[in-house]
Design a protein around this motif. Sequence first.
Motif, PDB file in Angstrom:
ATOM      1  N   ARG A 153       0.835  -1.201   0.000  1.00  0.00           N
ATOM      2  CA  ARG A 153       0.000   0.000   0.000  1.00  0.00           C
ATOM      3  C   ARG A 153       0.872   1.253   0.000  1.00  0.00           C
ATOM      4  O   ARG A 153       1.875   1.308   0.701  1.00  0.00           O
ATOM      5  CB  ARG A 153      -0.851   0.069   1.272  1.00  0.00           C
ATOM      6  N   TYR A 154       0.405   2.247  -0.734  1.00  0.00           N
ATOM      7  CA  TYR A 154       0.973   3.589  -0.661  1.00  0.00           C
ATOM      8  C   TYR A 154      -0.195   4.528  -0.383  1.00  0.00           C
ATOM      9  O   TYR A 154      -1.182   4.525  -1.112  1.00  0.00           O
ATOM     10  CB  TYR A 154       1.639   4.002  -1.971  1.00  0.00           C
ATOM     11  N   ARG A 155      -0.066   5.332   0.672  1.00  0.00           N
ATOM     12  CA  ARG A 155      -1.114   6.294   1.034  1.00  0.00           C
ATOM     13  C   ARG A 155      -0.490   7.673   1.186  1.00  0.00           C
ATOM     14  O   ARG A 155       0.477   7.849   1.930  1.00  0.00           O
ATOM     15  CB  ARG A 155      -1.789   5.892   2.335  1.00  0.00           C
ATOM     16  N   ARG A 156      -1.054   8.627   0.460  1.00  0.00           N
ATOM     17  CA  ARG A 156      -0.647  10.032   0.613  1.00  0.00           C
ATOM     18  C   ARG A 156      -1.425  10.608   1.787  1.00  0.00           C
ATOM     19  O   ARG A 156      -2.657  10.552   1.811  1.00  0.00           O
ATOM     20  CB  ARG A 156      -0.960  10.814  -0.658  1.00  0.00           C
ATOM     21  N   LEU A 157      -0.709  11.137   2.766  1.00  0.00           N
ATOM     22  CA  LEU A 157      -1.350  11.691   3.949  1.00  0.00           C
ATOM     23  C   LEU A 157      -1.614  13.181   3.767  1.00  0.00           C
ATOM     24  O   LEU A 157      -1.024  13.831   2.900  1.00  0.00           O
ATOM     25  CB  LEU A 157      -0.479  11.431   5.179  1.00  0.00           C
ATOM     26  N   ALA A 158      -2.498  13.724   4.594  1.00  0.00           N
ATOM     27  CA  ALA A 158      -2.927  15.117   4.460  1.00  0.00           C
ATOM     28  C   ALA A 158      -1.771  16.104   4.571  1.00  0.00           C
ATOM     29  O   ALA A 158      -1.801  17.168   3.960  1.00  0.00           O
ATOM     30  CB  ALA A 158      -4.000  15.434   5.499  1.00  0.00           C
ATOM     31  N   ASP A 159      -0.732  15.749   5.327  1.00  0.00           N
ATOM     32  CA  ASP A 159       0.405  16.664   5.496  1.00  0.00           C
ATOM     33  C   ASP A 159       1.431  16.559   4.369  1.00  0.00           C
ATOM     34  O   ASP A 159       2.485  17.170   4.428  1.00  0.00           O
ATOM     35  CB  ASP A 159       1.077  16.445   6.850  1.00  0.00           C
ATOM     36  N   GLY A 160       1.126  15.756   3.338  1.00  0.00           N
ATOM     37  CA  GLY A 160       2.030  15.612   2.200  1.00  0.00           C
ATOM     38  C   GLY A 160       3.028  14.481   2.349  1.00  0.00           C
ATOM     39  O   GLY A 160       3.793  14.208   1.423  1.00  0.00           O
ATOM     40  N   SER A 161       3.028  13.818   3.489  1.00  0.00           N
ATOM     41  CA  SER A 161       3.930  12.682   3.677  1.00  0.00           C
ATOM     42  C   SER A 161       3.326  11.431   3.040  1.00  0.00           C
ATOM     43  O   SER A 161       2.216  11.456   2.508  1.00  0.00           O
ATOM     44  CB  SER A 161       4.224  12.464   5.163  1.00  0.00           C
TER      45      SER A 161
END
Length: 164
Positions: free
Chosen positions: A127-135
Motif C-alpha cells: 500500500r501507498y497512502r498520501r497523507l494530508a500533510d504531504g507525507s
Amino acid sequence: MRARRFGLVAFLLLAVLWPAASRGQGGSPLLGRLDWLAGCWALERGGRVIHEQWMRPLAGSMLGMARTVAGGRTVSHEFLRIEERDSSLVYVALPSGQRMASFPHVELTDSLVVFSNPQHDFPQRIRYRRLADGSLLAQIEGEREGRTRVVEYPMRRVPCDGGR
C-alpha cells in the motif's frame, strides 16, 4: 520573419504540452492518478536510512528504486515499476537477492493505491497512502507463519539529490 514566428509557435507549444505530458496527463488517466507518488521519499529508523524514488507517469509506466543504508553501506536495494496492463495497474518489484514479483492493483483512490498477490510469500499486499500533510505511508502486509504481519514505512518527501 516567418522562421522566427514558427520558432516562437513551436516553443510555446512545447512549453504548454511538455509539462502536461510529464505529469502523466498525456497518457494513461489510470496511471496519472499516481502522480502524487512521483518524487523522492525518505525514512530514518533504527540506524537505517531508506530512500525511495519514483519517476512521473509517462508512456504507461512509473519507474522506481529503493535503497536501504545502514552503517555507511547499502544493505539492500530494489528496482520497482508500476505499469498499466489491460486497464489495470501492476506493481513489479525486483528486490536485491530475490526473484521478481508482480502485484495487480486492487484499490485506487486519489490518495491510496493497494496492490495484492495472495500467491506471493511475503508480502502479499503493498500500500501507498498520501497523507494530508504531504507525507507518504508505505505498508507491506501478509501472512507469515500463520500470522498477519504489517510493516509500516512513514516517509517524508525529500530533495532528489541522491541522499546527500
